[in-house]
Write a protein that holds these residues in place. Structure first.
Motif: not given
Length: 145
Positions: A116-130
């Motif tokens: 669950m933490l990994a999925i949250t990180w995936y979404a945040a990293a892709e949104f912030i890092g583009k």
């Protein structure tokens, strides 16, 4: 348990979709559904409008069917475990002692929380890092292909 299982599938499926979807869509002569940056479609990344509405309808019907069957077939007793639908195709739990089963359940619960933490990180990293998760961490994903 079942939310953790879904998160574990998603944690494995998200990067795999970014790695394999372009090849699969080319092989099947279908459009590439990843975003322009090669990211998996999500609410934050956009791209969900490219996915056919029938897919979402099928997911809702499937999920509703599984949940309704789980509600009608389960019996609330002392041995009932929330989220356990009795699905064990590899027979990992059969023939094991109660202590071993409990140990497996705790490991599965902890791995589900990590997923669950990994999925949250995936979404945040892709949104912030583009950029796609597999591009941001090539040492984890691109070394195997």
């Amino acid at each position: 348990l079942k939310h953790g299982r879904l998160a574990m599938l998603a944690a494995a499926g998200w990067p795999m979709s970014e790695l394999l979807q372009p090849m699969i869509s080319q092989f099947l002569k279908q459009p590439d559904l990843l975003t322009r940056g090669g990211e998996a479609p999500s609410i934050l990344n956009g791209g969900l409008d490219q996915i056919p509405p029938f897919f979402f309808l099928a997911i809702i019907v499937f999920s509703g069917t599984v949940e309704s069957l789980a509600l009608t077939t389960r019996t609330l007793g002392a041995d009932y475990t929330p989220g356990d639908l009795g699905f064990d195709p590899l027979s990992l739990y059969s023939g094991k002692s109660e202590a071993t089963k409990r140990d497996f359940q705790l490991k599965e619960l902890n791995n589900g929380r990590l997923a669950m933490l990994a999925i949250t990180w995936y979404a945040a990293a892709e949104f912030i890092g583009k950029s796609a998760v597999v591009d941001g961490t090539p040492f984890l994903f691109k070394s195997i292909l």
